[in-house]
Design an enzyme around this catalytic site. Sequence first.
Site, PDB file in Angstrom:
ATOM      1  CB  SER A 116     -12.159   7.787   4.734  1.00 13.36           C
ATOM      2  OG  SER A 116     -13.422   7.205   4.531  1.00 13.36           O
TER       3      SER A 116
ATOM      4  CE1 TYR B 220     -11.022   2.639   6.490  1.00 14.05           C
ATOM      5  CE2 TYR B 220     -12.921   4.099   6.419  1.00 14.05           C
ATOM      6  CZ  TYR B 220     -11.780   3.587   5.830  1.00 14.05           C
ATOM      7  OH  TYR B 220     -11.395   4.036   4.588  1.00 14.05           O
TER       8      TYR B 220
HETATM    9  P1  NAP Z   1      -7.125  -2.022  -0.502  1.00 12.47           P
HETATM   10  O1  NAP Z   1      -7.223  -2.417  -1.936  1.00 12.47           O
HETATM   11  O2  NAP Z   1      -7.672  -2.942   0.548  1.00 12.47           O
HETATM   12  O3  NAP Z   1      -5.630  -1.606  -0.178  1.00 12.47           O
HETATM   13  C1  NAP Z   1      -5.190  -1.383   1.139  1.00 12.47           C
HETATM   14  C2  NAP Z   1      -3.680  -1.394   1.133  1.00 12.47           C
HETATM   15  O4  NAP Z   1      -3.193  -1.272   2.476  1.00 12.47           O
HETATM   16  C3  NAP Z   1      -3.125  -2.710   0.567  1.00 12.47           C
HETATM   17  O5  NAP Z   1      -1.958  -2.445  -0.146  1.00 12.47           O
HETATM   18  C4  NAP Z   1      -2.814  -3.465   1.851  1.00 12.47           C
HETATM   19  O6  NAP Z   1      -1.882  -4.500   1.691  1.00 12.47           O
HETATM   20  C5  NAP Z   1      -2.264  -2.327   2.690  1.00 12.47           C
HETATM   21  N1  NAP Z   1      -2.154  -2.734   4.066  1.00 12.47           N
HETATM   22  C6  NAP Z   1      -3.129  -3.192   4.876  1.00 12.47           C
HETATM   23  N2  NAP Z   1      -2.600  -3.559   6.041  1.00 12.47           N
HETATM   24  C7  NAP Z   1      -1.273  -3.357   5.988  1.00 12.47           C
HETATM   25  C8  NAP Z   1      -0.193  -3.579   6.871  1.00 12.47           C
HETATM   26  N3  NAP Z   1      -0.360  -4.128   8.071  1.00 12.47           N
HETATM   27  N4  NAP Z   1       1.048  -3.218   6.469  1.00 12.47           N
HETATM   28  C9  NAP Z   1       1.255  -2.695   5.250  1.00 12.47           C
HETATM   29  N5  NAP Z   1       0.276  -2.499   4.352  1.00 12.47           N
HETATM   30  C10 NAP Z   1      -0.975  -2.824   4.723  1.00 12.47           C
HETATM   31  O7  NAP Z   1      -7.926  -0.693  -0.276  1.00 12.47           O
HETATM   32  P2  NAP Z   1      -7.900   0.728  -0.977  1.00 12.47           P
HETATM   33  O8  NAP Z   1      -9.299   1.085  -1.222  1.00 12.47           O
HETATM   34  O9  NAP Z   1      -6.913   0.805  -2.077  1.00 12.47           O
HETATM   35  O10 NAP Z   1      -7.425   1.598   0.281  1.00 12.47           O
HETATM   36  C11 NAP Z   1      -6.308   2.477   0.256  1.00 12.47           C
HETATM   37  C12 NAP Z   1      -6.579   3.596   1.247  1.00 12.47           C
HETATM   38  O11 NAP Z   1      -7.711   4.351   0.812  1.00 12.47           O
HETATM   39  C13 NAP Z   1      -6.908   3.117   2.658  1.00 12.47           C
HETATM   40  O12 NAP Z   1      -6.306   3.968   3.598  1.00 12.47           O
HETATM   41  C14 NAP Z   1      -8.414   3.241   2.712  1.00 12.47           C
HETATM   42  O13 NAP Z   1      -8.896   3.397   4.020  1.00 12.47           O
HETATM   43  C15 NAP Z   1      -8.614   4.481   1.877  1.00 12.47           C
HETATM   44  N6  NAP Z   1      -9.965   4.680   1.367  1.00 12.47           N
HETATM   45  C16 NAP Z   1     -10.500   3.817   0.448  1.00 12.47           C
HETATM   46  C17 NAP Z   1     -11.778   4.060  -0.012  1.00 12.47           C
HETATM   47  C18 NAP Z   1     -12.437   3.176  -1.029  1.00 12.47           C
HETATM   48  O14 NAP Z   1     -13.607   3.432  -1.368  1.00 12.47           O
HETATM   49  N7  NAP Z   1     -11.787   2.188  -1.588  1.00 12.47           N
HETATM   50  C19 NAP Z   1     -12.510   5.149   0.451  1.00 12.47           C
HETATM   51  C20 NAP Z   1     -11.936   5.988   1.378  1.00 12.47           C
HETATM   52  C21 NAP Z   1     -10.651   5.744   1.827  1.00 12.47           C
HETATM   53  P3  NAP Z   1      -2.398  -6.000   1.357  1.00 12.47           P
HETATM   54  O15 NAP Z   1      -2.813  -5.997  -0.078  1.00 12.47           O
HETATM   55  O16 NAP Z   1      -1.213  -6.833   1.625  1.00 12.47           O
HETATM   56  O17 NAP Z   1      -3.543  -6.283   2.270  1.00 12.47           O
END
Ligand code: NAP
Length: 248
Positions: free
Chosen positions: A140, A153
């Site tokens: 991130s 986080y």
């Molecule tokens: P998201 O849409 O909230 O997706 C998060 C994913 O993680 C979902 O598939 C969620 O499943 C899964 N997850 C959460 N808890 C879990 C658990 N206990 N066991 C298994 N799976 C679990 O967010 P995203 O933005 O796509 O995030 C993906 C990654 O990118 C994360 O590591 C996040 O920190 C990182 N990231 C995102 C951003 C951003 O701007 N979006 C920026 C920097 C980094 P559920 O759908 O079932 O909850």
Amino acid sequence: MNARFTLDGRRAFVTGANTGIGQAIAVDLARSGAHVVCAGRSSCDETVATITGEGGSAEAFEMDLADPAEGAARLEQAGDLDILVNNAGIIRREDSVDFTEADWDAVIDVNLKAVFLLCQRFAKGRIASGGGGRIVNIASLLSFQGGIRVPSYTASKHGVVGLTKVLANEWAGQGINVNAVAPGYVATNNTEALRDDPDRSKEILGRIPAGRWGQPEDIAGAVTFLCMPAADYVTGTVLSVDGGWLAR
Ligand code: NAP
């Protein structure tokens, strides 16, 4: 076809593949020829249907990482794997003075402990099969910056970068490359609260040189590249995909 830019014959495992960035990564890896095991605590059927609908190969796999050891123990049931993408992650927002131990533990468990245990299981399997493989961990901007009201986080994502480096050092000799991709601000569930806050949203957009929020596909391309033969000599690094945010 340039053989350095294909994943034909590779088996990839992506956590959190049901939505957002993980879903885009799964689809992109499949478009490059990999069979993708789409892991999620929620159903990954939609992701699998998208991939197979395009003529690709994928399967759904149930995995809840809230208990990291129990979740990671399931990795062996996915069969032989060449690629592991640790994408699943959660965020909890609260003033640091009021931040609860429960929120601290929940985020560290999914974002950091589970990542380590999955990497360890994956590497054990790869080493037993003669070595070689790719790990990409999703970091991130908060792997480099502090953020506000997100102590667990930020700690977890700084940890992901340190972990990526130590594992890259230890496993380079076995041909296992370990890298991270650091997404900027990407439009997913994770950032819904920020996008819903008009002041924060304007502030964030105003700082992104590219002039737009990232899309999940923007992140997927970088992950797929790191899994390609073309990235054979890339290990222990963090690739930021942020529309120029960190350069500013
Ligand atoms: P998201 O849409 O909230 O997706 C998060 C994913 O993680 C979902 O598939 C969620 O499943 C899964 N997850 C959460 N808890 C879990 C658990 N206990 N066991 C298994 N799976 C679990 O967010 P995203 O933005 O796509 O995030 C993906 C990654 O990118 C994360 O590591 C996040 O920190 C990182 N990231 C995102 C951003 C951003 O701007 N979006 C920026 C920097 C980094 P559920 O759908 O079932 O909850």
